[in-house]
Write a protein that holds these residues in place. Structure first.
Motif, PDB file in Angstrom:
ATOM      1  N   LEU A 471       0.800  -1.292   0.013  1.00  0.00           N
ATOM      2  CA  LEU A 471       0.074   0.091   0.024  1.00  0.00           C
ATOM      3  C   LEU A 471       0.852   1.318  -0.089  1.00  0.00           C
ATOM      4  CD1 LEU A 471      -1.609   2.471   1.677  1.00  0.00           C
ATOM      5  CD2 LEU A 471      -2.770   0.798   0.060  1.00  0.00           C
ATOM      6  N   ASP A 472       2.001   1.198   0.828  1.00  0.00           N
ATOM      7  CA  ASP A 472       3.079   2.369   0.692  1.00  0.00           C
ATOM      8  C   ASP A 472       3.548   2.631  -0.524  1.00  0.00           C
ATOM      9  OD1 ASP A 472       2.544   2.937   3.439  1.00  0.00           O
ATOM     10  OD2 ASP A 472       3.983   1.589   4.199  1.00  0.00           O
ATOM     11  N   ALA A 473       3.872   1.454  -1.327  1.00  0.00           N
ATOM     12  CA  ALA A 473       4.554   1.765  -2.514  1.00  0.00           C
ATOM     13  C   ALA A 473       3.573   2.381  -3.481  1.00  0.00           C
ATOM     14  CB  ALA A 473       4.788   0.193  -3.187  1.00  0.00           C
ATOM     15  N   ALA A 474       2.098   1.817  -3.551  1.00  0.00           N
ATOM     16  CA  ALA A 474       1.292   2.555  -4.331  1.00  0.00           C
ATOM     17  C   ALA A 474       1.059   3.964  -3.998  1.00  0.00           C
ATOM     18  CB  ALA A 474      -0.277   1.804  -4.030  1.00  0.00           C
ATOM     19  N   ALA A 475       1.161   4.416  -2.817  1.00  0.00           N
ATOM     20  CA  ALA A 475       0.803   5.738  -2.244  1.00  0.00           C
ATOM     21  C   ALA A 475       2.121   6.630  -3.090  1.00  0.00           C
ATOM     22  CB  ALA A 475       0.751   5.967  -1.043  1.00  0.00           C
ATOM     23  N   ALA A 476       3.245   5.879  -3.083  1.00  0.00           N
ATOM     24  CA  ALA A 476       4.446   6.757  -3.364  1.00  0.00           C
ATOM     25  C   ALA A 476       4.626   6.968  -4.800  1.00  0.00           C
ATOM     26  CB  ALA A 476       5.783   5.968  -3.127  1.00  0.00           C
ATOM     27  N   ALA A 477       3.623   5.883  -5.688  1.00  0.00           N
ATOM     28  CA  ALA A 477       3.511   6.004  -6.924  1.00  0.00           C
ATOM     29  C   ALA A 477       2.441   7.127  -7.325  1.00  0.00           C
ATOM     30  CB  ALA A 477       3.025   4.641  -7.637  1.00  0.00           C
ATOM     31  N   GLY A 478       1.732   7.793  -6.388  1.00  0.00           N
ATOM     32  CA  GLY A 478       0.693   8.714  -6.711  1.00  0.00           C
ATOM     33  C   GLY A 478      -0.643   7.963  -6.531  1.00  0.00           C
ATOM     34  N   ILE A 479      -0.619   6.890  -6.310  1.00  0.00           N
ATOM     35  CA  ILE A 479      -2.256   6.204  -6.335  1.00  0.00           C
ATOM     36  C   ILE A 479      -3.297   6.696  -5.298  1.00  0.00           C
ATOM     37  CG2 ILE A 479      -3.559   3.994  -5.812  1.00  0.00           C
ATOM     38  CD1 ILE A 479      -1.933   4.182  -8.769  1.00  0.00           C
ATOM     39  N   THR A 480      -4.409   7.115  -5.733  1.00  0.00           N
ATOM     40  CA  THR A 480      -5.301   7.631  -4.770  1.00  0.00           C
ATOM     41  C   THR A 480      -6.454   6.625  -4.451  1.00  0.00           C
ATOM     42  OG1 THR A 480      -6.665   8.995  -6.419  1.00  0.00           O
ATOM     43  CG2 THR A 480      -4.892  10.248  -5.485  1.00  0.00           C
ATOM     44  N   ALA A 481      -6.506   5.655  -5.125  1.00  0.00           N
ATOM     45  CA  ALA A 481      -7.495   4.748  -4.650  1.00  0.00           C
ATOM     46  C   ALA A 481      -7.197   2.959  -5.096  1.00  0.00           C
ATOM     47  CB  ALA A 481      -8.955   4.970  -5.707  1.00  0.00           C
ATOM     48  N   VAL A 482      -7.549   2.376  -4.118  1.00  0.00           N
ATOM     49  CA  VAL A 482      -6.914   1.149  -4.073  1.00  0.00           C
ATOM     50  C   VAL A 482      -8.250  -0.055  -4.077  1.00  0.00           C
ATOM     51  CG1 VAL A 482      -5.730  -0.811  -2.947  1.00  0.00           C
ATOM     52  CG2 VAL A 482      -4.771   1.496  -3.088  1.00  0.00           C
ATOM     53  N   ILE A 483      -8.160  -1.212  -4.780  1.00  0.00           N
ATOM     54  CA  ILE A 483      -9.137  -2.166  -4.766  1.00  0.00           C
ATOM     55  C   ILE A 483      -8.394  -3.453  -4.689  1.00  0.00           C
ATOM     56  CG2 ILE A 483      -9.019  -2.553  -7.312  1.00  0.00           C
ATOM     57  CD1 ILE A 483     -12.234  -3.062  -6.816  1.00  0.00           C
ATOM     58  N   GLN A 484      -8.775  -4.100  -3.479  1.00  0.00           N
ATOM     59  CA  GLN A 484      -8.305  -5.375  -3.164  1.00  0.00           C
ATOM     60  C   GLN A 484      -9.268  -6.411  -2.662  1.00  0.00           C
ATOM     61  OE1 GLN A 484      -6.587  -6.441   0.249  1.00  0.00           O
ATOM     62  NE2 GLN A 484      -6.219  -4.370   1.128  1.00  0.00           N
ATOM     63  N   PRO A 485      -9.160  -7.722  -2.360  1.00  0.00           N
ATOM     64  CA  PRO A 485     -10.028  -8.753  -1.893  1.00  0.00           C
ATOM     65  C   PRO A 485     -10.234  -8.339  -0.243  1.00  0.00           C
ATOM     66  CG  PRO A 485      -8.676  -9.900  -3.218  1.00  0.00           C
ATOM     67  CD  PRO A 485      -8.077  -8.491  -3.214  1.00  0.00           C
ATOM     68  N   GLY A 486      -9.100  -8.296   0.298  1.00  0.00           N
ATOM     69  CA  GLY A 486      -9.076  -7.869   1.704  1.00  0.00           C
ATOM     70  C   GLY A 486      -8.956  -9.353   2.374  1.00  0.00           C
ATOM     71  N   GLY A 487      -9.032  -9.473   3.763  1.00  0.00           N
ATOM     72  CA  GLY A 487      -9.029 -10.990   4.369  1.00  0.00           C
ATOM     73  C   GLY A 487      -7.606 -11.081   4.899  1.00  0.00           C
ATOM     74  N   SER A 488      -6.541 -10.469   4.858  1.00  0.00           N
ATOM     75  CA  SER A 488      -5.534 -10.543   5.712  1.00  0.00           C
ATOM     76  C   SER A 488      -5.799 -10.155   7.061  1.00  0.00           C
ATOM     77  CB  SER A 488      -4.349  -9.493   4.961  1.00  0.00           C
ATOM     78  OG  SER A 488      -3.270  -9.574   5.849  1.00  0.00           O
ATOM     79  N   VAL A 489      -4.612 -10.943   7.974  1.00  0.00           N
ATOM     80  CA  VAL A 489      -4.936 -10.932   9.297  1.00  0.00           C
ATOM     81  C   VAL A 489      -4.297  -9.341   9.687  1.00  0.00           C
ATOM     82  CG1 VAL A 489      -4.220 -13.120   9.989  1.00  0.00           C
ATOM     83  CG2 VAL A 489      -2.498 -11.746   9.545  1.00  0.00           C
ATOM     84  N   ARG A 490      -3.704  -8.526   8.598  1.00  0.00           N
ATOM     85  CA  ARG A 490      -3.050  -7.243   9.178  1.00  0.00           C
ATOM     86  C   ARG A 490      -4.153  -6.342   8.089  1.00  0.00           C
ATOM     87  NH1 ARG A 490       1.476 -10.423   8.421  1.00  0.00           N
ATOM     88  NH2 ARG A 490       2.810 -10.378  10.287  1.00  0.00           N
ATOM     89  N   ASP A 491      -5.233  -6.540   7.873  1.00  0.00           N
ATOM     90  CA  ASP A 491      -6.157  -5.629   7.129  1.00  0.00           C
ATOM     91  C   ASP A 491      -6.227  -4.220   7.893  1.00  0.00           C
ATOM     92  OD1 ASP A 491      -6.802  -7.216   5.116  1.00  0.00           O
ATOM     93  OD2 ASP A 491      -8.738  -7.803   5.745  1.00  0.00           O
ATOM     94  N   GLU A 492      -6.203  -4.432   9.191  1.00  0.00           N
ATOM     95  CA  GLU A 492      -6.628  -3.213   9.872  1.00  0.00           C
ATOM     96  C   GLU A 492      -5.089  -2.086   9.758  1.00  0.00           C
ATOM     97  OE1 GLU A 492      -9.028  -1.857  11.200  1.00  0.00           O
ATOM     98  OE2 GLU A 492      -9.960  -3.717  10.529  1.00  0.00           O
TER      99      GLU A 492
END
Length: 515
Positions: A471-492
């Protein structure tokens, strides 16, 4: 005098075959409509009813199921016990069986014997005769394909009999014919209205799968030039490959077919004018636009280095405006619903470019991959658009344009090998990270390929982010919206990172791994 038993549903060429056999001195026995067709052609024929002394009974379900028929087919002329039985019961040997089967799976209204249900199109007597003759191919010839009639007659004229090699080849074709037939019936049972459904509404995977495949197209070579390759088609299936027209270029290779299938399926997911560029089964460019020429320019711009030697698929008729820039890029295949005359002239002038017009692909019943001793089987991965299961999990809510970008990126990402990351904006993919062993590397590749062009755009991930670094890499690339399945123990943690960066994020609850 040798005897031939002719009992076919498909009567193509049967009268000519009967005439040729009669001229060669064969005695002919036939049944029902086949006997009538032969007699109407002026050829002497004995109806099987006279042969057995038993009329067709049970609404035509029992016609050839009789010892005089099957004894004549199965008898071994070198076996004294067989010969004694034949003499005792007045059985005449049958030297050639010509038969093909009821058209199971065809329109019920076209069935000659009248029906009302698919059950009545399940042939019993035909397969029994064909299998009996194929079993006894050491002494009996069996022909199931009208296309083989001329070759059989030519050999009988030249040699007076069919060779052992010919009888064996014909027997192999006969067993393939009945195997195809049985496979179609099993599939019908599995696909019937009362088939068991899984919890997700899909049919339960069957206890067994019976495939009948026929070679439909020899290929230039396999995955590598030292490997032979061919495309096989499921018997009775509808394939866009069989209806497509290749306007120019060399024969297709294994990878041409594999990659073109991937490109054609992806581009047909989109309603707007779209172009997909595929390399090694992965999209390296996808774009939507108001016209197909602009869509190609945008798709190629995603990763022009990888597009070299790739496959191009368009979901609209290719115009001169698309063909001109495409002609300057080395491309293996271009496939589209059609081509304008000017576009076709430009593209077919390219010596090695395979130019193909095609219908849309059909849905796949199963996804199969070989493993030792069998196949891995699953239902195909169906990729849908936004549903009630899609949940915004961040403080920031997507704008209307961001929803459009998210849905587009999600469709593209589902067609990319895992781990997959796609950066996209305004209907154009700018960075595609494919097939990496970790998601962070895919994100870095996508960012590198985007080179700043996806700023303000969307990121799609085919599975959850296991750590916030993606997610940090996407932010560094200037991304402002993310879509993903979710479901990780680290979702929060990932949600918190998105909120820190002011990114809006959607969980779909559906993963789209692709290996």
């Amino acid at each position: 005098m040798p005897t031939a038993l002719l009992s076919v549903y498909d009567k193509t060429g049967i009268a000519d075959l009967a005439k040729s056999l009669s001229e060669l001195g064969w005695s002919l026995v036939s049944s029902g409509g086949t006997a009538k067709a032969i007699a109407d052609a002026g050829v002497d024929v004995t109806d099987v009813v006279e042969w057995t002394g038993v009329p067709a009974i049970l609404g035509h379900r029992v016609v050839t199921l009789h010892p005089k028929v099957h004894g004549g087919i199965l008898a071994d002329p070198t076996d004294a016990e067989h010969q004694a039985d034949m003499a005792a019961y007045g059985i005449t040997p049958i030297d050639l069986v010509v038969g093909n089967l009821y058209p199971f799976g065809a329109d019920l209204d076209s069935f000659d014997h009248g029906s009302g249900s698919a059950i009545d199109m399940i042939d019993i007597g035909g397969p029994a005769m064909v299998r009996a003759a194929a079993k006894n191919h050491a002494f009996v010839g069996v022909v199931v394909d009208p296309a083989a009639y001329d070759g059989v007659v030519e050999e009988l004229r030249a040699d007076g009999e069919l060779s052992a090699a010919t009888r064996r080849r014909l027997a192999r074709d006969a067993f393939a014919h009945t195997a195809e037939y049985d496979a179609a019936i099993v599939t019908w049972f599995d696909q019937s209205d009362d088939a068991e459904l899984a919890a997700n509404g899909s049919p339960v995977l069957p206890a067994s799968i019976h495939l009948a495949l026929e070679q439909a197209q020899p290929l230039r070579y396999g995955e590598n030039p030292h490997q032979d390759g061919a495309r096989y088609r499921q018997v009775g299936a509808t394939s866009w490959w069989d209806s497509m027209t290749q306007h120019g270029g060399k024969e297709l290779s294994y990878l041409n077919v594999f990659d073109t299938e991937a490109a054609w399926r992806l581009v047909n997911r989109f309603d707007d004018p779209a172009v997909v560029v595929v390399k090694h089964a992965n999209p390296c460019g996808v774009a939507l636009a108001d016209d197909i020429g602009a869509a190609y320019v945008a798709a190629n711009a995603c990763d022009p280095v990888s597009a070299f030697g790739g496959i191009v698929a368009a979901n609209r008729t290719v115009t001169k405006e698309m063909a001109e820039p495409l002609s300057s890029v080395f491309t293996e295949v271009v496939v589209a619903p059609g081509f304008d005359d000017d576009a076709l002239e430009i593209l077919t002038a390219k010596k090695n470019l395979r130019v193909m017009s095609a219908n849309a692909p059909s849905p796949l019943p199963f996804d199969m991959r070989p493993v030792d001793g069998g196949l891995l089987v699953q239902h195909p991965d169906v990729v849908g658009g936004r549903t009630d299961a899609w949940t915004v999990v961040t403080d920031a809510q997507p704008s209307d344009q961001q929803w459009i970008d998210l849905e587009f990126a999600w469709q593209v990402c589902a067609a990319v090998s895992s781990n997959a990351i796609v950066y996209a904006k305004d209907g154009q993919a700018f960075g595609i990270g494919a097939g990496q062993q970790n998601r962070l590397d895919s994100a870095r590749i996508a960012a590198d390929r985007s080179d700043g062009r996806a700023v303000g755009g969307a990121c799609a991930s085919d599975a959850f982010f296991p750590f916030r670094d993606g997610l940090d890499a996407a932010a560094a690339a200037g991304i402002t919206a993310v879509i993903q399945p979710g479901g990780s123990v680290r979702d929060e943690e990932v949600i918190a990172a998105a909120n820190e960066h002011g990114i809006t994020m959607v969980f779909t609850s559906t993963r789209h791994f692709r290996h």
